[in-house]
Design a protein around this motif. Structure first.
Motif, PDB file in Angstrom:
ATOM      1  N   VAL A  32      33.912  38.879  48.240  1.00  0.00           N
ATOM      2  CA  VAL A  32      34.610  37.591  48.320  1.00  0.00           C
ATOM      3  C   VAL A  32      34.392  36.985  49.708  1.00  0.00           C
ATOM      4  CG1 VAL A  32      36.825  36.427  47.971  1.00  0.00           C
ATOM      5  CG2 VAL A  32      36.396  38.629  46.840  1.00  0.00           C
ATOM      6  N   ASP A  33      33.746  35.823  49.750  1.00  0.00           N
ATOM      7  CA  ASP A  33      33.520  35.142  51.023  1.00  0.00           C
ATOM      8  C   ASP A  33      33.243  33.675  50.745  1.00  0.00           C
ATOM      9  OD1 ASP A  33      32.628  34.324  53.660  1.00  0.00           O
ATOM     10  OD2 ASP A  33      32.205  36.442  54.054  1.00  0.00           O
ATOM     11  N   ASP A  34      33.899  32.796  51.490  1.00  0.00           N
ATOM     12  CA  ASP A  34      33.699  31.366  51.281  1.00  0.00           C
ATOM     13  C   ASP A  34      32.376  30.876  51.865  1.00  0.00           C
ATOM     14  OD1 ASP A  34      35.057  29.724  54.083  1.00  0.00           O
ATOM     15  OD2 ASP A  34      35.044  31.898  53.825  1.00  0.00           O
ATOM     16  N   SER A  35      31.806  31.614  52.796  1.00  0.00           N
ATOM     17  CA  SER A  35      30.521  31.241  53.398  1.00  0.00           C
ATOM     18  C   SER A  35      29.379  31.709  52.500  1.00  0.00           C
ATOM     19  CB  SER A  35      30.388  31.878  54.781  1.00  0.00           C
ATOM     20  OG  SER A  35      29.040  31.844  55.217  1.00  0.00           O
ATOM     21  N   THR A  54      29.379  41.611  42.189  1.00  0.00           N
ATOM     22  CA  THR A  54      29.854  40.332  41.683  1.00  0.00           C
ATOM     23  C   THR A  54      30.364  39.586  42.909  1.00  0.00           C
ATOM     24  OG1 THR A  54      30.516  41.285  39.561  1.00  0.00           O
ATOM     25  CG2 THR A  54      31.494  39.164  40.164  1.00  0.00           C
ATOM     26  N   ALA A  55      29.796  38.424  43.190  1.00  0.00           N
ATOM     27  CA  ALA A  55      30.165  37.658  44.379  1.00  0.00           C
ATOM     28  C   ALA A  55      30.887  36.381  43.973  1.00  0.00           C
ATOM     29  CB  ALA A  55      28.921  37.330  45.203  1.00  0.00           C
ATOM     30  N   VAL A  56      32.005  36.117  44.630  1.00  0.00           N
ATOM     31  CA  VAL A  56      32.767  34.898  44.396  1.00  0.00           C
ATOM     32  C   VAL A  56      33.074  34.239  45.732  1.00  0.00           C
ATOM     33  CG1 VAL A  56      33.755  35.663  42.192  1.00  0.00           C
ATOM     34  CG2 VAL A  56      34.978  36.140  44.316  1.00  0.00           C
ATOM     35  N   ASP A  57      33.401  32.936  45.685  1.00  0.00           N
ATOM     36  CA  ASP A  57      33.535  32.172  46.914  1.00  0.00           C
ATOM     37  C   ASP A  57      34.966  31.926  47.394  1.00  0.00           C
ATOM     38  OD1 ASP A  57      34.353  30.351  45.025  1.00  0.00           O
ATOM     39  OD2 ASP A  57      32.832  28.848  45.487  1.00  0.00           O
ATOM     40  N   SER A  58      35.954  32.529  46.736  1.00  0.00           N
ATOM     41  CA  SER A  58      37.339  32.309  47.167  1.00  0.00           C
ATOM     42  C   SER A  58      38.256  33.406  46.636  1.00  0.00           C
ATOM     43  CB  SER A  58      37.837  30.949  46.664  1.00  0.00           C
ATOM     44  OG  SER A  58      37.958  30.960  45.255  1.00  0.00           O
ATOM     45  N   GLY A  59      39.416  33.503  47.275  1.00  0.00           N
ATOM     46  CA  GLY A  59      40.422  34.452  46.810  1.00  0.00           C
ATOM     47  C   GLY A  59      40.905  34.124  45.414  1.00  0.00           C
ATOM     48  N   SER A  60      41.052  32.835  45.105  1.00  0.00           N
ATOM     49  CA  SER A  60      41.517  32.464  43.763  1.00  0.00           C
ATOM     50  C   SER A  60      40.487  32.819  42.700  1.00  0.00           C
ATOM     51  CB  SER A  60      41.876  30.978  43.699  1.00  0.00           C
ATOM     52  OG  SER A  60      40.761  30.176  44.007  1.00  0.00           O
ATOM     53  N   GLY A  79      33.854  44.514  30.420  1.00  0.00           N
ATOM     54  CA  GLY A  79      34.016  45.962  30.466  1.00  0.00           C
ATOM     55  C   GLY A  79      33.633  46.607  31.788  1.00  0.00           C
ATOM     56  N   LEU A  80      33.441  45.826  32.842  1.00  0.00           N
ATOM     57  CA  LEU A  80      33.055  46.392  34.125  1.00  0.00           C
ATOM     58  C   LEU A  80      34.291  46.726  34.951  1.00  0.00           C
ATOM     59  CD1 LEU A  80      30.184  43.975  35.116  1.00  0.00           C
ATOM     60  CD2 LEU A  80      29.958  46.305  34.278  1.00  0.00           C
ATOM     61  N   LYS A  81      34.302  47.917  35.478  1.00  0.00           N
ATOM     62  CA  LYS A  81      35.385  48.317  36.361  1.00  0.00           C
ATOM     63  C   LYS A  81      34.969  47.984  37.790  1.00  0.00           C
ATOM     64  CE  LYS A  81      37.817  52.242  38.212  1.00  0.00           C
ATOM     65  NZ  LYS A  81      37.727  53.654  38.496  1.00  0.00           N
ATOM     66  N   VAL A  82      35.817  47.324  38.524  1.00  0.00           N
ATOM     67  CA  VAL A  82      35.562  47.057  39.935  1.00  0.00           C
ATOM     68  C   VAL A  82      36.032  48.277  40.711  1.00  0.00           C
ATOM     69  CG1 VAL A  82      36.161  45.604  41.913  1.00  0.00           C
ATOM     70  CG2 VAL A  82      35.733  44.554  39.685  1.00  0.00           C
ATOM     71  N   ASN A  83      35.133  48.853  41.506  1.00  0.00           N
ATOM     72  CA  ASN A  83      35.452  50.060  42.270  1.00  0.00           C
ATOM     73  C   ASN A  83      35.796  49.774  43.725  1.00  0.00           C
ATOM     74  OD1 ASN A  83      32.787  50.696  40.458  1.00  0.00           O
ATOM     75  ND2 ASN A  83      34.405  52.190  40.154  1.00  0.00           N
ATOM     76  N   LEU A  84      35.454  48.568  44.192  1.00  0.00           N
ATOM     77  CA  LEU A  84      35.657  48.216  45.593  1.00  0.00           C
ATOM     78  C   LEU A  84      35.694  46.699  45.702  1.00  0.00           C
ATOM     79  CD1 LEU A  84      35.630  48.852  48.710  1.00  0.00           C
ATOM     80  CD2 LEU A  84      33.128  48.852  48.546  1.00  0.00           C
ATOM     81  N   ILE A  85      36.575  46.198  46.566  1.00  0.00           N
ATOM     82  CA  ILE A  85      36.620  44.765  46.857  1.00  0.00           C
ATOM     83  C   ILE A  85      36.373  44.605  48.352  1.00  0.00           C
ATOM     84  CG2 ILE A  85      38.061  42.688  46.901  1.00  0.00           C
ATOM     85  CD1 ILE A  85      39.611  44.040  44.496  1.00  0.00           C
ATOM     86  N   MET A  86      35.393  43.773  48.691  1.00  0.00           N
ATOM     87  CA  MET A  86      35.116  43.446  50.092  1.00  0.00           C
ATOM     88  C   MET A  86      35.382  41.959  50.256  1.00  0.00           C
ATOM     89  SD  MET A  86      31.778  45.754  51.052  1.00  0.00           S
ATOM     90  CE  MET A  86      32.001  45.534  52.817  1.00  0.00           C
ATOM     91  N   THR A  87      36.324  41.618  51.139  1.00  0.00           N
ATOM     92  CA  THR A  87      36.709  40.224  51.295  1.00  0.00           C
ATOM     93  C   THR A  87      36.708  39.774  52.745  1.00  0.00           C
ATOM     94  OG1 THR A  87      38.430  38.578  50.784  1.00  0.00           O
ATOM     95  CG2 THR A  87      39.199  40.793  51.324  1.00  0.00           C
ATOM     96  N   ASP A  88      36.297  38.532  52.938  1.00  0.00           N
ATOM     97  CA  ASP A  88      36.417  37.884  54.231  1.00  0.00           C
ATOM     98  C   ASP A  88      37.900  37.649  54.495  1.00  0.00           C
ATOM     99  OD1 ASP A  88      35.745  36.500  56.589  1.00  0.00           O
ATOM    100  OD2 ASP A  88      35.617  34.582  55.526  1.00  0.00           O
ATOM    101  N   PRO A  92      39.544  29.294  53.209  1.00  0.00           N
ATOM    102  CA  PRO A  92      40.503  28.222  52.885  1.00  0.00           C
ATOM    103  C   PRO A  92      41.231  28.532  51.576  1.00  0.00           C
ATOM    104  CG  PRO A  92      38.241  27.507  52.465  1.00  0.00           C
ATOM    105  CD  PRO A  92      38.160  28.864  53.102  1.00  0.00           C
ATOM    106  N   GLY A  93      42.437  28.042  51.488  1.00  0.00           N
ATOM    107  CA  GLY A  93      43.219  28.229  50.258  1.00  0.00           C
ATOM    108  C   GLY A  93      43.976  29.540  50.242  1.00  0.00           C
TER     109      GLY A  93
END
Length: 193
Positions: A32-35, A54-60, A79-88, A92-93
């Protein structure tokens, strides 16, 4: 049996050892990173470390992916299990800290390790994230060695956790572990300058 052998061959060809559980499954990381640039850099480092990303651009958007926004989770649909979350941290938001709090406040997701990243070395921010349950706080620019260390740590935890999962809880770090983390972060940051 043939399928497992095929997975092992692919992992051997790619030079990847980031599988766990003996089934050849990849570690799945939600980045997760807005940049856009930072998101692509962390995504590339995770893929080099043999992770599915899986990359996303915001916390929401992360909450939406995880199903914490009240909508149906895309995790449940694919059906994918997320094993780790890396966030900036600074987005914003919703900040990475706010995302961390929502994840750790969810009974379904609180066991997923969260790593927070930031280009700003603000000790109060680092303290808050670690106290809230972040497994790691990495200073940007994140290095490949940082990513590999985190991935290896999570993989060891996934393998060990299968035996001790019922006794695992979300207790805060002991004061000694907490201080060791702060000392390591400070040392890492001073070595980068």
């Amino acid at each position: 049996m043939g399928r497992n052998m095929r997975t092992e061959k692919i992992a051997a060809v790619d030079g990847c050892s980031s599988t766990f559980g003996g089934g050849g499954r990849e570690l799945h990381v939600l980045a997760v990173d807005d940049s856009y640039v930072d998101r692509k850099v962390i995504e590339k480092m995770l893929k080099i470390s043999c992770c599915k990303v899986t990359a996303v651009d915001s916390g929401s958007r992360a909450l939406q992916y995880l199903g914490l926004d009240g909508e149906e989770s895309s995790v449940a649909t694919d059906g994918l299990k997320v094993n780790l979350i890396m966030t900036d941290y600074s987005m914003p938001g919703m900040t990475g800290y706010e995302l961390l709090k929502k994840i750790k406040g969810s009974s379904a997701l609180r066991q997923i390790p969260v790593v927070v990243m930031s280009s700003e070395k603000i000790l109060a921010r680092i303290d808050s994230c670690l106290e809230e349950g972040a497994k790691e706080f990495l200073m940007k620019p994140v290095k490949l060695s940082d990513v590999k260390r985190v991935v290896d740590f999570i993989l060891r935890g996934e393998e060990d956790g299968k035996e001790t999962e019922s006794t695992t809880d979300n207790t805060p770090l002991s004061p000694e572990s907490y201080l060791a983390n702060i000392a390591r972060i400070s040392l890492d940051a001073s070595n980068r300058t």
